[in-house]
Design a protein around this motif. Structure first.
Motif, mmCIF file in Angstrom:
data_model
loop_
_atom_site.group_PDB
_atom_site.id
_atom_site.type_symbol
_atom_site.label_atom_id
_atom_site.label_comp_id
_atom_site.label_asym_id
_atom_site.label_seq_id
_atom_site.Cartn_x
_atom_site.Cartn_y
_atom_site.Cartn_z
ATOM 1 N N GLY A 12 -51.656 -28.868 32.517
ATOM 2 C CA GLY A 12 -51.394 -30.280 32.300
ATOM 3 C C GLY A 12 -52.444 -30.948 31.443
ATOM 4 O O GLY A 12 -52.123 -31.743 30.546
ATOM 5 N N SER A 13 -53.708 -30.617 31.667
ATOM 6 C CA SER A 13 -54.781 -31.190 30.855
ATOM 7 C C SER A 13 -54.653 -30.775 29.398
ATOM 8 O O SER A 13 -54.907 -31.572 28.483
ATOM 9 N N PRO A 66 -43.717 -32.141 39.261
ATOM 10 C CA PRO A 66 -44.677 -32.734 40.203
ATOM 11 C C PRO A 66 -46.074 -32.127 40.107
ATOM 12 O O PRO A 66 -47.052 -32.760 40.501
ATOM 13 N N LEU A 67 -46.188 -30.909 39.586
ATOM 14 C CA LEU A 67 -47.487 -30.273 39.409
ATOM 15 C C LEU A 67 -48.111 -30.641 38.067
ATOM 16 O O LEU A 67 -49.326 -30.810 37.971
ATOM 17 N N LEU A 68 -47.297 -30.755 37.034
ATOM 18 C CA LEU A 68 -47.799 -31.020 35.687
ATOM 19 C C LEU A 68 -48.114 -32.494 35.455
ATOM 20 O O LEU A 68 -49.149 -32.845 34.885
ATOM 21 N N THR A 82 -53.534 -38.108 34.275
ATOM 22 C CA THR A 82 -54.967 -38.306 34.522
ATOM 23 C C THR A 82 -55.759 -38.137 33.234
ATOM 24 O O THR A 82 -56.647 -38.941 32.907
ATOM 25 N N ALA A 83 -55.435 -37.075 32.486
ATOM 26 C CA ALA A 83 -56.146 -36.832 31.227
ATOM 27 C C ALA A 83 -55.854 -37.909 30.195
ATOM 28 O O ALA A 83 -56.740 -38.310 29.428
ATOM 29 N N PRO A 124 -54.998 -42.833 23.523
ATOM 30 C CA PRO A 124 -54.899 -42.763 22.063
ATOM 31 C C PRO A 124 -55.777 -43.800 21.377
ATOM 32 O O PRO A 124 -55.979 -44.896 21.909
ATOM 33 N N VAL A 125 -56.266 -43.458 20.208
ATOM 34 C CA VAL A 125 -57.155 -44.359 19.475
ATOM 35 C C VAL A 125 -56.455 -45.670 19.116
ATOM 36 O O VAL A 125 -57.101 -46.713 18.954
#
Length: 312
Positions: free
Chosen positions: A234-235, A264-266, A272-273, A279-280
């Motif tokens: 996911g990160s 649900p896991l990803l 979070t990341a 984004p800039v």
């Protein structure tokens, strides 16, 4: 359905998804509503003629059952394709005599209507933009997390595939470690987020060999090794989204493919990341799960035919 100018049977578009294991076929109205569908095994070991032949054999009963006039056919194919020439350029070793095969020529010769070819991930994106989770969006990044990782870009309301058809291939951008990738490169996103590498990483950590689905089941039971593998996946997906957002300012993302079934896991690690390093542009990322399921590529392929023939 699309009415014929002469008042005859309404017109319809066929979409074909030729995957490594199965081939999906749909027959759609002019607004891409699915009228009928079929699924057959892909004879990948028997070559291009057999694969296209199996798809056409699945389509013909649909045409017999539905009172419609076939206007065109779109094909979404696994591998690297030349969409303009309608030919497969390269494919994995699970396909025999697929690289170099002239797909659209074979379909047109058999059916007598125009045919169009897309890479399967590009067709997936067309489907989700036309009738799925990102319908009507003008700027979208699509990612498919399956045996490998695919990507595609929708910019200013149209597919952007680049001068050589490789635009959006975020799965094979380096910078994600040093693990050898299935394509021959190293440290690609695929080595963290694809089904085969999720299973391989779990095996290295735990000593237990299973599929990506098995790893997801273990994570659901609280297995720390499985949770760590999905967290890393996911990160990495989030980092790929942020790279794309920084380069082309696209912040709407649709995720599909078999691994996305472990949503649900990803999703928590992706979000979070994204929150930690937005984004800039400052625009929030809109992250959605694909809606069309196994029909996405075939509907997208039909959408390509409809667009090329001036009806959409």
């Amino acid at each position: 359905m699309t009415r014929s100018a002469a008042g005859g049977p309404p017109g319809a578009y066929a979409g074909i998804d030729i995957g490594g294991t199965t081939t999906q076929v749909v027959l759609c109205t002019g607004d891409l509503t699915v009228l009928d569908r079929a699924e057959v095994p892909t004879p990948a070991a028997e070559g291009g003629h057999a694969m296209v032949g199996a798809a056409l054999a699945a389509l013909r009963p649909l045409l017999d059952r539905v009172p419609a006039r076939l206007l065109g056919v779109g094909v979404g194919a696994a591998g690297v394709v030349d969409a303009r020439a309608g030919r497969v350029l390269a494919a994995s070793d699970s396909f025999h005599a697929w690289a170099g095969f002239a797909v659209t020529a074979a379909v047109e010769a058999a059916l007598g209507v125009p045919a169009f070819l897309d890479n399967d991930v590009n067709a997936f994106l067309r489907g989700e933009v036309s009738k799925g989770a990102v319908a009507g969006e003008s700027h979208v990044l699509a990612m498919t997390l399956g045996t490998g990782v695919g990507g595609a870009l929708w910019l200013d309301g149209a597919l952007f595939d680049g001068p050589r058809g490789a635009a959006g291939e975020i799965g094979h951008v380096p910078g994600f470690g040093d693990t050898p990738c299935s394509c021959g490169g190293r440290g690609h996103l695929e080595t963290l987020a694809s089904g085969r590498f999720i299973a391989a990483r779990y095996a290295r950590r735990s000593g237990r060999h299973t599929t990506a689905r098995g790893v997801a089941a273990a994570a659901g039971r609280g297995d720390p090794h499985a949770l760590a593998v999905f967290g890393a996946a996911g990160s990495a997906v989030a980092r790929a989204i942020l790279i794309t957002a920084g380069l082309v300012d696209v912040t709407t993302v649709v995720l599909g493919g078999g691994v996305s079934g472990a949503w649900p896991l990803l999703e928590p690690s992706i979000r979070t990341a994204l929150r930690a390093d937005p984004p800039v542009s400052g625009a929030p990322v809109r992250l959605v799960r694909a809606r069309l399921g196994s029909d996405a590529v075939a509907i997208g392929a039909a959408s390509r035919a409809r667009t090329e023939l001036g009806a959409g």
